[in-house]
Write a protein that holds these residues in place. Structure first.
Motif, mmCIF file in Angstrom:
data_model
loop_
_atom_site.group_PDB
_atom_site.id
_atom_site.type_symbol
_atom_site.label_atom_id
_atom_site.label_comp_id
_atom_site.label_asym_id
_atom_site.label_seq_id
_atom_site.Cartn_x
_atom_site.Cartn_y
_atom_site.Cartn_z
ATOM 1 N N ASP A 1 0.819 -1.222 0.000
ATOM 2 C CA ASP A 1 0.000 0.000 0.000
ATOM 3 C C ASP A 1 0.850 1.270 0.000
ATOM 4 N N GLY A 2 2.176 1.132 -0.135
ATOM 5 C CA GLY A 2 3.055 2.298 -0.212
ATOM 6 C C GLY A 2 3.723 2.681 1.090
ATOM 7 N N ARG A 3 3.319 2.065 2.185
ATOM 8 C CA ARG A 3 3.972 2.364 3.449
ATOM 9 C C ARG A 3 5.406 1.828 3.450
ATOM 10 N N LEU A 4 6.235 2.468 4.278
ATOM 11 C CA LEU A 4 7.647 2.094 4.349
ATOM 12 C C LEU A 4 8.091 1.957 5.801
ATOM 13 N N ASN A 5 8.977 1.036 6.040
ATOM 14 C CA ASN A 5 9.746 1.009 7.276
ATOM 15 C C ASN A 5 11.199 1.292 6.908
ATOM 16 N N ILE A 6 11.760 2.342 7.516
ATOM 17 C CA ILE A 6 13.132 2.713 7.198
ATOM 18 C C ILE A 6 13.955 2.823 8.476
ATOM 19 N N LEU A 7 15.260 2.747 8.312
ATOM 20 C CA LEU A 7 16.191 3.034 9.393
ATOM 21 C C LEU A 7 16.943 4.295 8.999
ATOM 22 N N SER A 8 16.775 5.348 9.788
ATOM 23 C CA SER A 8 17.446 6.612 9.501
ATOM 24 C C SER A 8 18.588 6.821 10.490
ATOM 25 N N ARG A 9 19.539 7.655 10.078
ATOM 26 C CA ARG A 9 20.716 7.925 10.920
ATOM 27 C C ARG A 9 20.956 9.421 10.981
ATOM 28 N N GLY A 10 21.149 9.934 12.200
ATOM 29 C CA GLY A 10 21.409 11.356 12.384
ATOM 30 C C GLY A 10 22.763 11.764 11.850
ATOM 31 N N THR A 11 22.817 12.944 11.216
ATOM 32 C CA THR A 11 24.063 13.401 10.608
ATOM 33 C C THR A 11 24.580 14.717 11.201
ATOM 34 N N ARG A 12 23.741 15.763 11.280
ATOM 35 C CA ARG A 12 24.237 17.079 11.701
ATOM 36 C C ARG A 12 23.067 17.935 12.171
ATOM 37 N N PRO A 13 23.318 18.855 13.110
ATOM 38 C CA PRO A 13 22.244 19.717 13.608
ATOM 39 C C PRO A 13 21.953 20.875 12.658
ATOM 40 N N PHE A 14 20.737 21.354 12.720
ATOM 41 C CA PHE A 14 20.339 22.512 11.913
ATOM 42 C C PHE A 14 19.382 23.382 12.717
ATOM 43 N N ARG A 15 19.285 24.628 12.278
ATOM 44 C CA ARG A 15 18.342 25.583 12.859
ATOM 45 C C ARG A 15 17.321 25.972 11.805
ATOM 46 N N ILE A 16 16.052 25.981 12.190
ATOM 47 C CA ILE A 16 15.009 26.415 11.262
ATOM 48 C C ILE A 16 15.039 27.940 11.160
ATOM 49 N N VAL A 17 15.249 28.420 9.952
ATOM 50 C CA VAL A 17 15.251 29.860 9.701
ATOM 51 C C VAL A 17 13.848 30.339 9.381
ATOM 52 N N GLU A 18 13.160 29.598 8.500
ATOM 53 C CA GLU A 18 11.797 29.974 8.102
ATOM 54 C C GLU A 18 11.052 28.719 7.647
#
Length: 212
Positions: free
Chosen positions: A79-96
């Motif tokens: 049905d299009g759903r996914l199970n993924i394994l993600s890995r953190g890389t670097r921090p960011f700040r939301i500007v807008e």
């Protein structure tokens, strides 16, 4: 060098905080996030996890999240759903925050640490506190060579802390400061484990132990 400011950066607001080096399994089921992850897979690009705080929170501090890469697709469903394994890389700040794409996005600034001399004492103390916690929790001793290569993020990524503590780590722009913070967190977690072990001993001896 990658651009420090990126527009149309995909965002995944969640009730969690991710750290660089941390592996986070995700179940992708909403159509907008299936689209987002599909584009990230096609382009080999990152997306960002940002802590979705209470909408009534009046905190005006800049929102800082962690960029993630898709380390592995674990399962694709019919049905299009996914199970993924993600890995953190670097921090960011939301500007807008931006609202013209099919999924949440923002202009973000990737964050760098302040230029400072490394504090050997802070590193050694953090590594020893981490070693004690690992030994207490697993009865295994970390490999010295592996431990020497671990920074504050890498150590913290293997321990489950509260959201506020993890966000505090992510917000810091000093590795020395992060090392001092994780030292306090590791020591507190070790004391908590020791308390639980003592409570279990008491429970076995008298059949009851009360918390709180």
């Amino acid at each position: 060098m990658p651009d420090r400011v990126v527009q149309d950066f995909p965002l995944f607001p969640l009730g969690l905080v991710a750290l660089p080096h941390e592996y986070v399994p995700l179940h992708i089921f909403e159509e907008r996030y299936r689209t987002m992850i599909g584009e990230c897979l096609e382009r080999g690009s990152e997306f960002g996890i940002v802590w979705a705080r209470d909408p009534d929170d009046d905190d005006d501090e800049p929102r800082i999240g962690c960029a993630m890469e898709v380390a592995r697709v674990l399962e694709r469903m019919d049905d299009g759903r996914l199970n993924i394994l993600s890995r953190g890389t670097r921090p960011f700040r939301i500007v807008e925050e931006l609202h013209h794409l099919a999924y949440p996005a923002a202009t973000v600034e990737f964050l760098e640490d302040v230029d400072e001399p490394a504090d050997p004492d802070a590193g050694e103390t953090a590594h020893e506190a981490y070693r004690s916690l690992v030994e207490q929790a697993t009865d295994n001793e970390p490999d010295d060579a592996d431990l020497d290569q671990m920074n504050a993020y890498a150590m913290a990524a293997t321990v489950e802390f509260g959201l506020q503590a993890k966000q505090g780590l992510l917000d810091l722009r000093s590795e020395n400061a992060r090392l001092r913070l994780v030292t306090r967190l590791f020591r507190a977690a070790t004391k908590r484990l020791e308390f639980i072990e003592k409570a279990q001993v008491r429970a076995r001896s008298n059949g009851k132990v009360r918390f709180g």
